[in-house]
Each structure stands twice: as structure tokens, then as C-alpha cells.
Design an enzyme around this catalytic site. Sequence first.
Site, PDB file in Angstrom:
ATOM      1  N   ALA A   1      -6.562   1.484   2.365  1.00  0.00           N
ATOM      2  CA  ALA A   1      -7.040   1.293   1.173  1.00  0.00           C
ATOM      3  C   ALA A   1      -6.761   0.010   0.814  1.00  0.00           C
ATOM      4  O   ALA A   1      -5.653  -0.772   1.632  1.00  0.00           O
ATOM      5  CB  ALA A   1      -6.222   2.323   0.228  1.00  0.00           C
TER       6      ALA A   1
ATOM      7  N   ALA B   1      -5.870  -2.601  -2.382  1.00  0.00           N
ATOM      8  CA  ALA B   1      -5.729  -2.665  -3.822  1.00  0.00           C
ATOM      9  C   ALA B   1      -5.384  -4.176  -4.301  1.00  0.00           C
ATOM     10  O   ALA B   1      -5.384  -5.020  -3.505  1.00  0.00           O
ATOM     11  CB  ALA B   1      -4.593  -1.818  -4.486  1.00  0.00           C
ATOM     12  N   SER B   2      -5.093  -4.366  -5.612  1.00  0.00           N
ATOM     13  CA  SER B   2      -4.889  -5.870  -6.036  1.00  0.00           C
ATOM     14  C   SER B   2      -3.777  -6.394  -5.471  1.00  0.00           C
ATOM     15  O   SER B   2      -3.861  -7.718  -5.232  1.00  0.00           O
ATOM     16  CB  SER B   2      -4.958  -5.800  -7.354  1.00  0.00           C
ATOM     17  OG  SER B   2      -3.823  -4.906  -7.846  1.00  0.00           O
TER      18      SER B   2
ATOM     19  N   ALA C   1      -1.797  -4.990  -2.489  1.00  0.00           N
ATOM     20  CA  ALA C   1      -1.538  -4.921  -1.278  1.00  0.00           C
ATOM     21  C   ALA C   1      -2.596  -3.956  -0.477  1.00  0.00           C
ATOM     22  O   ALA C   1      -3.472  -3.600  -1.242  1.00  0.00           O
ATOM     23  CB  ALA C   1      -0.158  -3.907  -1.268  1.00  0.00           C
ATOM     24  N   GLN C   2      -2.499  -3.787   0.673  1.00  0.00           N
ATOM     25  CA  GLN C   2      -3.432  -2.870   1.477  1.00  0.00           C
ATOM     26  C   GLN C   2      -2.597  -2.137   2.510  1.00  0.00           C
ATOM     27  O   GLN C   2      -1.463  -2.552   3.055  1.00  0.00           O
ATOM     28  CB  GLN C   2      -4.550  -3.642   2.032  1.00  0.00           C
ATOM     29  CG  GLN C   2      -4.251  -4.750   3.150  1.00  0.00           C
ATOM     30  CD  GLN C   2      -5.493  -5.576   3.550  1.00  0.00           C
ATOM     31  OE1 GLN C   2      -5.989  -6.381   2.756  1.00  0.00           O
ATOM     32  NE2 GLN C   2      -5.533  -5.503   4.965  1.00  0.00           N
TER      33      GLN C   2
ATOM     34  N   LYS D   1       2.263  -0.574   4.151  1.00  0.00           N
ATOM     35  CA  LYS D   1       1.756  -1.253   2.930  1.00  0.00           C
ATOM     36  C   LYS D   1       2.196  -2.660   2.915  1.00  0.00           C
ATOM     37  O   LYS D   1       3.243  -3.184   2.840  1.00  0.00           O
ATOM     38  CB  LYS D   1       2.630  -0.582   1.599  1.00  0.00           C
ATOM     39  CG  LYS D   1       1.984  -1.036   0.205  1.00  0.00           C
ATOM     40  CD  LYS D   1       2.722  -0.227  -0.828  1.00  0.00           C
ATOM     41  CE  LYS D   1       2.316  -0.941  -1.958  1.00  0.00           C
ATOM     42  NZ  LYS D   1       2.970   0.247  -3.154  1.00  0.00           N
TER      43      LYS D   1
ATOM     44  N   ASP E   1       3.578   5.940 -13.153  1.00  0.00           N
ATOM     45  CA  ASP E   1       2.209   5.796 -12.988  1.00  0.00           C
ATOM     46  C   ASP E   1       1.874   7.165 -12.260  1.00  0.00           C
ATOM     47  O   ASP E   1       1.190   7.028 -10.966  1.00  0.00           O
ATOM     48  CB  ASP E   1       1.909   4.600 -12.464  1.00  0.00           C
ATOM     49  CG  ASP E   1       0.181   4.311 -12.424  1.00  0.00           C
ATOM     50  OD1 ASP E   1      -0.340   4.668 -13.161  1.00  0.00           O
ATOM     51  OD2 ASP E   1      -0.162   3.454 -11.366  1.00  0.00           O
TER      52      ASP E   1
END
Length: 561
Positions: free
Chosen positions: A136, A138-139, A141-142, A157, A292
Site C-alpha cells: 500500500a 499513502a501520503s 509512507a508506503q 513501513k 483513527d
Amino acid sequence: MWETIGTVRDLGRLQEIASVLIRFGFGEFVQRIGLVGALERAGRLLHIGQQEERQRHAPAVRFRHALQELGPTFVKFGQVLATRIDLLPPDWIAELGKLQNAVPAFSWEEIRPQLADDLGADPETVFARIETEPMAAASLAQAHRAWLEDGRPVVLKVRRPGIREVVEADLRLLMRVAEIIEAQVPDLRRYRPSGIVQQFASSLRAELDFAAECRNAERIAENFEGDDRIAIPGIHWQWTCERLNVQDFMDGIPGGDMASLDALGLDRHELARRGAGIVLKMVLEDGLFHADPHPGNIFYLDDGRIGVIDFGMVGRVGERRRQQVAQLLHGMVTQESEAVADILLDWTDGDADVDESRLQTDVDGLVDQYRGVPLKELRMGQMLLDVSAMLRRNRLTLPPDLALMIKAFLTLEGLGRRLDPDFDMASEAQPYLERALLQRYSPSALARRGRRTVSGLLDLAGSLPRDLRRLMQAARRGRLRTQIEVTSLKAFGDQINSAANRLTVGVITAALIIGSSIVMNSVGGGVSNRGLMTLGVLGFVGAALSGIWIVFSIWRSGRGK
């Protein structure tokens, strides 16, 4: 001068932000806070008429699109705003909740040097196998999957290269925009834009520190030690650092995959109860909670446990605040409207603009609305939304920790009802609320508060003679002074001081120009004259730099006009 250099560096990004907001129909807002005039004075033109998205969508949709286009920092900012149900109406909260972190991933060749630097060796030598294609992206990290030498799967991560510099630049601009809004838009000042941005900046910087995220995960895991309801991935500290988080891979059903959940034969009702118990314990007993808990961070394991990942955003609620939450919800159920109003006033930090009689009337009406409702029919999420709507009507705001907590409760109830349409959040919360209320009057709690009170009184009594003696000595020596600060006069004095600084630099600039002109006109041939010419040129350069400083000083002082 450093602030001026920073302003010059950020002008391009500021123009981009203003242009995007204008294109999505927020040109009037950009004008109102003074960005248009400020950019035009700096030589950057904006086209207010280019508001092509204005008629196509509702304002909340356009705002989400604008944040999405502005990049990772603004997407995260929108997600934080989505937690402020005390500031924004439900349609805006729902729309901002759709903001996605998904972005194109960096290639393995781009991310490998940073990964090797953090690991201290080539990734291929540290792990038995590693997938170069991310699971995946994301803004911030990947994630890449890898396997240890003993065969255990782990997740890497990895922070996106260069993301901190981008975030810091955007945070700097957001803070400037917040200051402009507070100075130029009185209607929005009560929402404390600078405070919201400061909270967001602190939260985002914490999310960028993956080691801090791992410490959060371990603290919460310690709070649930021996609890078979929850699973939290183990951390591999020998490889974890600020830019890299190496943790155990969690193999489970994603929180939003109800079909796979049914196929595995897991009890949805029991999972809903377990999830509620986990979050209620975090909030009302531990005071440290996952802020979250959306479906992407939740996994259902085949042994019935609930896996939780991504502890970059956590909320902290002190003992006093937990007691207030319990008293508020208990007061709503038991029709104690005065107690509810007192707690809300305490949460708003004594805002001078509060109409207390109107607030009490609204609280009476809200409490009466829930009179006689059986506990199993009580919708805690709707109750909290009603409280937030009442706060908005009375122009009140919640402290950030409470806003995060309420958002977590709402998300929890939504997840519970997805698992089980008959999920009863109020009944699940009742024992936790009762324990929280009883804990306030437990012998240990009373003894602790008593010790603090007695200790404070003894300290006060011990220091009183010394303080009085110093006060009398200062009075006898004529050193006793009273200081009165008038805010408007202070602002006027600051303006005079700024104008005097610019005038001084202007005089120096004029002197440099005149002196350099005289030097240049007197130059003839020869080596010594070449030195005079150099001196004259340096004088002109100094005058130019001083002029630039004056221009940007004027721009900064008038950016909100």
C-alpha cells in the site's frame, strides 16, 4: 531578514494554494483574508474569475477536492478537520471523511537508498526475502512485505523520501494563513484557527516519527496485557527508527470486508461487543486511545481477536477529563441538565462571549429530548452529534482531545452497527461509565486528591511569609510597580516601531544610492579606481537588497488588508 527569505521561498506555493482555492469556488474567501492583494503586491497575479468548479458541486465537496489537489499535508489537515464535529456541520464532516491517503508509490529504486541507510545494510541482506512492490502507498509512507530469516512475515513501513521538507513548508504556510484569518476575519476568530493548525502540526510531526508511533503501540499493548480481545503487532526495534517501522505482519480480514467475515463464520455481534469494549477501555480507563479506528486500521483474526494497527495518531485524555465525559453522558441519561451545562462551559475554557442562559435553555431542551428513552434505544453517537450541534449554535468549541475522543466514539458506533445492526453502544458503555464515576469517589482516589490538596496548602502556607516580606521590602524601596497593558496601544506601538524600522532602512538605502553614485561618477582608470568601482557596485547591491527587504516588510504587514 530570515522571515523575508522564508516569505520569498514560500510565495510560489502560496500562489498555488490561492489558485486552487479560487478554482474550486473559494475566491471570495481568498479575497476576504487578503491573499489576493498580498500576492499582487508581490508581483503574483491571480484570476478570481476562474472559478470553474463553483456551480458543479456543493461547497463541502469542492473543499475536499481542493484539499486533495493540494497534496499530503492538506489531505491530513482535512482529516483532522473531520474530527471537529463541534466546528463543522455533519455534511462537511461526512465529506471530509472521504479524503483518501492513497497516492502513487515510489519505485523500489527511489526508496531503496533510504531504506538501506536506515537499516544500516542492504535490505536484501537483512531479510530473507522482500517484496519490491508495495502492499500500500499513502501520503506519508508506503508498506513493503518481507520475511525474516526464521520465516516470520513482517511489514516495512517506509517514510516517503523528502516528505518532511514538503510538510514543514506547508505547515509554515498554514500557520501564516491561520494568523491572517484571525487578524482579518472576526467571525472565524472564535474557532481559534492558529490553535487548530498548531494541534495539527504537532499531530502530523508525531505521525512522521515512526519510532514514536511504535512507542504508542507498545504502551497500548501493555494496557491490554493478558486481554484476549485485541492483537497489536510486535515491533522489531533493531531496525525501527524515525523513518522506518518494522513490525509483525498481521494476517486477518480487513475491517470493511463483511463478506469474508461471514465466510469465516465469525460472530458479528461478539466482534461488535469486543470492539466497543476495546475502545471504551482505552478512552475511559487508560486515557490513551487510537484516534483513527477506521476499517483500514482494523483486522478480524480467525481466533476471534481484533487486530489494530497504525498508532501514528493517538489521543490522550487525563483523569479529570475522563470523569467529565462520564458525568456528561450520565447527566444526559439522568436528566441533570445543570450538570451537563457546567461541564460544557468548563470544556469551552470560560469563553467570554458565551450566553450562559441561552446555553442552559438549549441543554434543558436537549436533555428533555432523551427523557424516558430506554437505554437500549439510546443512540450514543446521535447524542454526541446533538451536543456538538448545540455547541456550534452557541459558538463554542471543544478542546482538541475531546474532539478526537468524540470522533473515535462515532467511528466505533458506525463500525459496531456495520457488524451488527442491533448493536447497542449505550449498553456497552454503561459499565465503563459507572466504573469511571465510582472511581472518582474510591478511597484511593479520595486519598490521592486529599494528598494533593494538603500538599498545596502546606506549600502555600510555607511560602506566604516569605512572599509578604518581599512585597513589603519592595514597597519600602519604591520598587512596587503596577503594570497595565492596553492591547490596542501595543499594536499601535508595534506599527510605529515597524514604520520607523522601514524609514531607517529607507534612509540608509538612499544614502547608499547617493554615495555609490558619487563614487561611480568619480571613477577613472587604474587599479585603485577599479576598487572604487567595486565599492560603488557593492553599494548599489546593498541598496537593492534593502529595497527588497522594505517591499516584503510592507507586504507582510499589509498581507491581510
